[in-house]
Design a protein around this motif. Sequence first.
Motif, PDB file in Angstrom:
ATOM      1  N   GLU A  33       0.116   1.334  -1.837  1.00  0.00           N
ATOM      2  CA  GLU A  33      -0.252  -0.075  -2.001  1.00  0.00           C
ATOM      3  C   GLU A  33       0.234  -0.867  -0.796  1.00  0.00           C
ATOM      4  OE1 GLU A  33      -0.233  -2.956  -5.859  1.00  0.00           O
ATOM      5  OE2 GLU A  33       1.729  -2.239  -5.214  1.00  0.00           O
ATOM      6  N   THR A  34      -0.674  -1.549  -0.118  1.00  0.00           N
ATOM      7  CA  THR A  34      -0.303  -2.378   1.027  1.00  0.00           C
ATOM      8  C   THR A  34       0.019  -3.812   0.615  1.00  0.00           C
ATOM      9  OG1 THR A  34      -2.645  -2.844   1.428  1.00  0.00           O
ATOM     10  CG2 THR A  34      -1.666  -0.994   2.623  1.00  0.00           C
ATOM     11  N   TYR A  35      -0.533  -4.242  -0.528  1.00  0.00           N
ATOM     12  CA  TYR A  35      -0.344  -5.583  -1.077  1.00  0.00           C
ATOM     13  C   TYR A  35      -0.673  -5.447  -2.558  1.00  0.00           C
ATOM     14  CZ  TYR A  35      -0.874 -10.649  -1.705  1.00  0.00           C
ATOM     15  OH  TYR A  35      -0.739 -11.945  -2.133  1.00  0.00           O
ATOM     16  N   PRO A  36      -0.027  -6.224  -3.440  1.00  0.00           N
ATOM     17  CA  PRO A  36      -0.300  -6.058  -4.871  1.00  0.00           C
ATOM     18  C   PRO A  36      -1.793  -6.043  -5.202  1.00  0.00           C
ATOM     19  CG  PRO A  36       1.559  -7.529  -4.573  1.00  0.00           C
ATOM     20  CD  PRO A  36       1.024  -7.243  -3.202  1.00  0.00           C
ATOM     21  N   GLY A  37      -2.260  -4.889  -5.700  1.00  0.00           N
ATOM     22  CA  GLY A  37      -3.665  -4.733  -6.046  1.00  0.00           C
ATOM     23  C   GLY A  37      -4.505  -4.083  -4.963  1.00  0.00           C
ATOM     24  N   ASP A  38      -4.001  -4.040  -3.713  1.00  0.00           N
ATOM     25  CA  ASP A  38      -4.718  -3.395  -2.616  1.00  0.00           C
ATOM     26  C   ASP A  38      -4.205  -1.965  -2.524  1.00  0.00           C
ATOM     27  OD1 ASP A  38      -6.074  -2.631  -0.382  1.00  0.00           O
ATOM     28  OD2 ASP A  38      -5.219  -4.157   0.949  1.00  0.00           O
ATOM     29  N   HIS A  50      -4.471   0.138 -16.873  1.00  0.00           N
ATOM     30  CA  HIS A  50      -4.908   0.572 -15.548  1.00  0.00           C
ATOM     31  C   HIS A  50      -5.059  -0.716 -14.743  1.00  0.00           C
ATOM     32  CE1 HIS A  50      -7.734   3.471 -13.149  1.00  0.00           C
ATOM     33  NE2 HIS A  50      -6.547   3.319 -12.591  1.00  0.00           N
ATOM     34  N   SER A  51      -4.022  -1.015 -13.951  1.00  0.00           N
ATOM     35  CA  SER A  51      -3.927  -2.348 -13.336  1.00  0.00           C
ATOM     36  C   SER A  51      -5.135  -2.720 -12.490  1.00  0.00           C
ATOM     37  CB  SER A  51      -2.653  -2.442 -12.496  1.00  0.00           C
ATOM     38  OG  SER A  51      -1.519  -2.474 -13.333  1.00  0.00           O
ATOM     39  N   MET A  52      -5.641  -1.778 -11.760  1.00  0.00           N
ATOM     40  CA  MET A  52      -6.906  -1.988 -11.049  1.00  0.00           C
ATOM     41  C   MET A  52      -7.875  -0.948 -11.582  1.00  0.00           C
ATOM     42  SD  MET A  52      -6.203  -4.568  -9.231  1.00  0.00           S
ATOM     43  CE  MET A  52      -7.700  -4.695  -8.249  1.00  0.00           C
ATOM     44  N   PRO A  53      -8.904  -1.352 -12.298  1.00  0.00           N
ATOM     45  CA  PRO A  53      -9.664  -2.599 -12.225  1.00  0.00           C
ATOM     46  C   PRO A  53      -9.329  -3.637 -13.295  1.00  0.00           C
ATOM     47  CG  PRO A  53     -10.973  -0.969 -13.355  1.00  0.00           C
ATOM     48  CD  PRO A  53      -9.649  -0.340 -13.066  1.00  0.00           C
ATOM     49  N   ARG A  54      -8.076  -3.958 -13.528  1.00  0.00           N
ATOM     50  CA  ARG A  54      -7.660  -5.057 -14.407  1.00  0.00           C
ATOM     51  C   ARG A  54      -8.115  -4.842 -15.858  1.00  0.00           C
ATOM     52  NH1 ARG A  54      -9.705 -10.405 -11.955  1.00  0.00           N
ATOM     53  NH2 ARG A  54      -8.105 -11.344 -13.268  1.00  0.00           N
TER      54      ARG A  54
END
Length: 301
Positions: free
Chosen positions: A119-124, A167-171
């Motif tokens: 993860e480079t940034y929260p959610g990325d 599953h945080s992404m895709p929210r």
Amino acid sequence: MSVSVVLKNACSTCGEGPHWDDVTKCLSFVDIMAGDCHRWDSQTGDHEKIHIGNPTSLIIPREKGGYIVSQGLQLAQLDWQSKQLKPILSVDLEKPKNRFNDGKCDTLGRLWAGTMGYETYPGDIEKEVAHLYMFDKEQNLHTIKDKVNISNGMAWTADNRTFFYTHSMPRKVFAYDFDLVSGNISKERVVVDFTEKSIDEFGIPDGMTIDLNDKIWLACYFSSRIFQIDPETGKILQTIKFETSNITSCCFGGPNYDELYATSSTIGLTAESLAKQPLAGSIFKVNNINAKGVPGIAYQG
């Protein structure tokens, strides 16, 4: 409903993994990128921490004593008194930039713990390179789910027939039929879907817990909120708003399990945002929520 601060700015990076220990009346949690394990004694107010190296994302008491913790892609045993760490196993060796994220034990004391991509940034996030695992009492590892982006919060209904998984992404939050004896999950369906909703209001689904009535309490990163949600209808029943945006997880605790403890993070906040959110990284307690939870389960292995 009232929100108070238990430990101001306890975490310099990302507070996570709160677990209330009914035996000691202590709240344990981690500061992920700082590599710290924390323990707060609710009876004395003492606050201790042990640095084990980053990133560390879960800390759960062991029935045999000490804790089971994560360190990067490794699970280990931590003896709190000696501060000694004993490695158990490592996962996702083909993806060394992955790391463990959230974890919780089921009623039989088996640890469920998932990994996440880089993860480079929260959610990325690097997508579909992580897994959900189950670590049984004999210390055997079982792969439950693959092609995971960010494995996060988990909860089970009181009858142990349904497993909820963030599953945080895709929210999204998923539900599965759950077989307690085998640990198998099946019949995936969506119970919470924030993909089309505002990040500022609904955020990224993160850690969660469940109350005695099988309603889930979902912490949402970037939103300043924890939502109580009826998973059968998807309806939001209650909303708790905090004075900082990055709420990461929650658990029930206190003498009657009617207090909700929440962790928070500073990651993703600019210097300007941090100046406006002086409570980022703090541990919070919420009273008068008209709900009760159950004791957290210790790892039985």
